[in-house]
Design an enzyme around this catalytic site. Structure first.
Site, PDB file in Angstrom:
ATOM      1  N   PRO A 271      20.478  47.747   9.908  1.00  0.00           N
ATOM      2  CG  PRO A 271      21.825  45.830  10.090  1.00  0.00           C
ATOM      3  CD  PRO A 271      20.722  46.443   9.266  1.00  0.00           C
TER       4      PRO A 271
ATOM      5  CB  SER B 101      23.709  47.329  14.962  1.00  0.00           C
ATOM      6  OG  SER B 101      25.080  47.011  15.085  1.00  0.00           O
TER       7      SER B 101
ATOM      8  CE1 TYR C 135      29.057  42.505  11.313  1.00  0.00           C
ATOM      9  CE2 TYR C 135      28.717  43.909  13.226  1.00  0.00           C
ATOM     10  CZ  TYR C 135      28.848  43.756  11.862  1.00  0.00           C
ATOM     11  OH  TYR C 135      28.782  44.856  11.039  1.00  0.00           O
TER      12      TYR C 135
ATOM     13  CB  THR D   5      26.365  41.099   9.207  1.00  0.00           C
ATOM     14  OG1 THR D   5      25.123  41.775   9.405  1.00  0.00           O
ATOM     15  CG2 THR D   5      27.228  41.911   8.252  1.00  0.00           C
TER      16      THR D   5
ATOM     17  CE  LYS E 152      22.873  44.607   6.509  1.00  0.00           C
ATOM     18  NZ  LYS E 152      24.248  45.066   6.761  1.00  0.00           N
TER      19      LYS E 152
ATOM     20  CB  SER F 130      23.934  44.092   2.183  1.00  0.00           C
ATOM     21  OG  SER F 130      24.565  45.208   2.797  1.00  0.00           O
TER      22      SER F 130
ATOM     23  CG  HIS G 154      28.827  46.496   5.933  1.00  0.00           C
ATOM     24  ND1 HIS G 154      28.734  45.305   6.616  1.00  0.00           N
ATOM     25  CD2 HIS G 154      28.874  47.462   6.895  1.00  0.00           C
ATOM     26  CE1 HIS G 154      28.739  45.530   7.922  1.00  0.00           C
ATOM     27  NE2 HIS G 154      28.808  46.834   8.117  1.00  0.00           N
TER      28      HIS G 154
ATOM     29  NE  ARG H 166      29.984  51.919   7.444  1.00  0.00           N
ATOM     30  CZ  ARG H 166      30.238  53.133   7.901  1.00  0.00           C
ATOM     31  NH1 ARG H 166      30.020  54.177   7.124  1.00  0.00           N
ATOM     32  NH2 ARG H 166      30.704  53.325   9.122  1.00  0.00           N
TER      33      ARG H 166
ATOM     34  N   GLY I  99      21.650  49.511   0.189  1.00  0.00           N
ATOM     35  CA  GLY I  99      22.782  50.133  -0.492  1.00  0.00           C
ATOM     36  C   GLY I  99      22.302  51.151  -1.507  1.00  0.00           C
TER      37      GLY I  99
ATOM     38  CB  ILE J 202      17.375  52.035  -0.966  1.00  0.00           C
ATOM     39  CG1 ILE J 202      17.717  50.662  -1.554  1.00  0.00           C
ATOM     40  CG2 ILE J 202      15.873  52.321  -0.954  1.00  0.00           C
ATOM     41  CD1 ILE J 202      16.988  50.282  -2.797  1.00  0.00           C
ATOM     42  NE  ARG J 203      21.199  57.357   0.160  1.00  0.00           N
ATOM     43  CZ  ARG J 203      21.588  56.169   0.643  1.00  0.00           C
ATOM     44  NH1 ARG J 203      20.713  55.196   0.847  1.00  0.00           N
ATOM     45  NH2 ARG J 203      22.855  55.956   0.961  1.00  0.00           N
TER      46      ARG J 203
HETATM   47  C1  LIG Z   1      27.430  54.064  10.234  1.00  0.00           C
HETATM   48  C2  LIG Z   1      27.068  52.694   9.741  1.00  0.00           C
HETATM   49  C3  LIG Z   1      27.103  51.638  10.621  1.00  0.00           C
HETATM   50  C4  LIG Z   1      26.756  50.355  10.193  1.00  0.00           C
HETATM   51  N1  LIG Z   1      26.751  49.325  11.109  1.00  0.00           N
HETATM   52  C5  LIG Z   1      26.361  48.092  10.703  1.00  0.00           C
HETATM   53  C6  LIG Z   1      26.274  47.035  11.642  1.00  0.00           C
HETATM   54  O1  LIG Z   1      26.535  47.194  12.836  1.00  0.00           O
HETATM   55  N2  LIG Z   1      25.884  45.810  11.173  1.00  0.00           N
HETATM   56  C7  LIG Z   1      25.572  45.594   9.849  1.00  0.00           C
HETATM   57  O2  LIG Z   1      25.231  44.474   9.476  1.00  0.00           O
HETATM   58  N3  LIG Z   1      25.620  46.599   8.950  1.00  0.00           N
HETATM   59  C8  LIG Z   1      25.992  47.826   9.346  1.00  0.00           C
HETATM   60  N4  LIG Z   1      26.027  48.851   8.432  1.00  0.00           N
HETATM   61  C9  LIG Z   1      25.576  48.598   7.040  1.00  0.00           C
HETATM   62  C10 LIG Z   1      24.067  48.845   6.914  1.00  0.00           C
HETATM   63  O3  LIG Z   1      23.321  47.851   7.564  1.00  0.00           O
HETATM   64  C11 LIG Z   1      23.617  48.822   5.438  1.00  0.00           C
HETATM   65  O4  LIG Z   1      24.061  47.634   4.837  1.00  0.00           O
HETATM   66  C12 LIG Z   1      24.095  50.030   4.631  1.00  0.00           C
HETATM   67  O5  LIG Z   1      24.169  51.199   5.411  1.00  0.00           O
HETATM   68  C13 LIG Z   1      23.123  50.241   3.453  1.00  0.00           C
HETATM   69  O6  LIG Z   1      23.566  51.252   2.610  1.00  0.00           O
HETATM   70  P1  LIG Z   1      23.018  52.776   2.661  1.00  0.00           P
HETATM   71  O7  LIG Z   1      23.686  53.406   3.848  1.00  0.00           O
HETATM   72  O8  LIG Z   1      23.497  53.316   1.356  1.00  0.00           O
HETATM   73  O9  LIG Z   1      21.515  52.739   2.775  1.00  0.00           O
HETATM   74  C14 LIG Z   1      26.390  50.133   8.838  1.00  0.00           C
HETATM   75  C15 LIG Z   1      26.344  51.213   7.952  1.00  0.00           C
HETATM   76  C16 LIG Z   1      26.674  52.481   8.389  1.00  0.00           C
HETATM   77  C17 LIG Z   1      26.587  53.632   7.417  1.00  0.00           C
END
Ligand SMILES: Cc1cc2nc3c(=O)[nH]c(=O)nc-3n(C[C@H](O)[C@H](O)[C@H](O)COP(=O)(O)O)c2cc1C
Length: 372
Positions: A89, A118, A140, A166, A228, A250, A252, A255, A284, A286-287
């Site tokens: 998401p 999301s 959330y 989350t 998550k 995760s 995030h 972030r 996190g 994974i590419r």
């Molecule tokens: C721009 C952005 C917005 C995100 N928004 C959410 C969100 O709304 N809810 C959530 O659970 N995770 C959110 N995430 C985290 C992602 O679900 C995920 O955990 C993360 O991007 C995985 O890492 P990766 O970007 O390296 O693949 C967000 C990530 C990014 C980059």
């Protein structure tokens, strides 16, 4: 290799390299939008560590195995998917493409992957209705609990197959490269009441505890519940004891807590803490197919991509998302074949070797028995 499942239109695009996609998206997007997506929190320790941790796990391929056919199809909480690669998401997808979540949902569906939508989606449930394949709602718990219940009830009515709670975001961490984003005019509209309304009711509730899992199961009509944002074994166990059906490792995407353990390491700890029949997911950094094999060898059932899917949406809309997922599936098939694995069941912890010379004498290790 298996052929592309019947749900997928033929792929004509050249192979998609996520690294190239990010560069293409950086050129295409306004700088502040690119920065909002690319950024990590703090000084981006965890953002970098997520990527590096997968690469520290060297693969020890088996030889002289019959890999004339490789099957990477699987199930996630009972839902059939074409590969273990799914879409994480991410909020505010209309920031990067006018189709927003509709494009993401269409692309995922055409690749035979599952989508996690999301809470901060910029598309309504109604708009998504016709396009989406199987999807989960990422939730959330908001300070306004009645509004939270409304979102959950409407998601269940709209066909969500699971709730993903989350839990790593009691507060939104300060971002390294992005301060005033997302802008107020890009408002979440999943349900109309979510639109920014000038009070704190739509913010995440920092008081959520394990006890709230039972409440969520109740309001969702007992949809399966995934938690998550877990990186510790003891928390994973407590989630399952409190009613979670699966745990999603995760941080995030680097972030939230900067300095948090990379997800490859968190996955090993969480997997070891849970019974084999509880599914564990990871995201996190994974590419590519190699990262997916490493995640599966550490005991994940599925691996989710966040930013790569956003870059794909930004540069190619729904077709871009589909091409990314199909390309990652093909890369996974090739990696499995070269590892001497004909199916996901052959991916076991002994495929991994640590990059740390101190661990080399011990060679193959790992505690969980087999993949689901
Ligand atoms: C721009 C952005 C917005 C995100 N928004 C959410 C969100 O709304 N809810 C959530 O659970 N995770 C959110 N995430 C985290 C992602 O679900 C995920 O955990 C993360 O991007 C995985 O890492 P990766 O970007 O390296 O693949 C967000 C990530 C990014 C980059």
């Amino acid at each position: 290799m298996t052929s592309v499942p019947p749900t997928s239109p033929a792929v004509t695009a050249p192979p998609v390299e996520p690294r190239d996609l990010e560069e293409a998206a950086r050129s295409a997007l306004p700088a502040e939008v690119y920065d909002y997506i690319a950024t990590g929190s703090g000084v981006e320790e965890t953002l970098a560590a997520n990527l590096a941790a997968w690469r520290e796990l060297a693969l020890a391929p088996r030889v002289l195995r019959d890999v004339s056919r490789v099957d990477v199809s699987t199930t996630v909480l009972g839902t059939p998917v074409s590969s273990p690669v799914q879409v994480a998401p991410t909020g505010y997808q209309r920031l990067v493409h006018p189709d927003g979540e509709l494009g993401m949902a269409t692309g995922a569906a055409h690749a035979g992957s599952l989508l996690a939508l999301s809470t901060r989606a910029t598309t309504t449930f109604d708009e998504l209705a016709g396009a989406a394949g199987p999807w989960w709602l990422q939730l959330y718990v908001l300070r306004d609990r009645d509004l939270t219940a409304t979102v959950v009830e409407r998601a269940a009515a709209a066909g969500a197959r699971a709730l993903v709670l989350t839990v790593d975001t009691p507060y939104v961490a300060k971002k390294a490269r992005s301060t005033a984003f997302p802008p107020a005019e890009v408002s979440p509209v999943l349900v109309p009441e979510l639109r920014a309304r000038g009070d704190e009711g739509v913010w995440q509730d920092p008081g959520v505890t394990f006890a709230d899992l039972a409440w969520l199961a109740e309001v969702s009509g007992r949809l399966p519940l995934v938690v998550k944002g877990v990186v510790r074994g003891d928390d994973a166990r407590a989630c399952v004891d409190a009613g979670a059906d699966a745990v999603w490792v995760s941080n995030h995407g680097g972030r939230q807590l900067d300095g948090a353990v990379p997800t490859a390491r968190g996955l090993a700890e969480v997997r070891a803490a849970l019974p084999d029949d509880v599914e564990v997911y990871v995201d996190g950094g994974i590419r590519n197919g190699r990262d997916v094999v490493r995640a599966l060898a550490l005991g994940a059932t599925a691996a989710f991509v966040g930013r790569p899917a956003v870059w794909a949406l930004a540069t190619g809309g729904a077709a871009g998302v589909r091409d990314l997922l199909v390309t990652m599936r093909a890369d996974l098939e090739e990696t499995l074949a070269l590892c001497g694995c004909a199916s996901l069941a052959d991916v076991t912890p002994d495929l991994l070797r640590s990059a740390n010379p101190g661990d080399w004498a011990g060679a193959a290790g790992g505690s969980h028995s087999a993949q689901r």
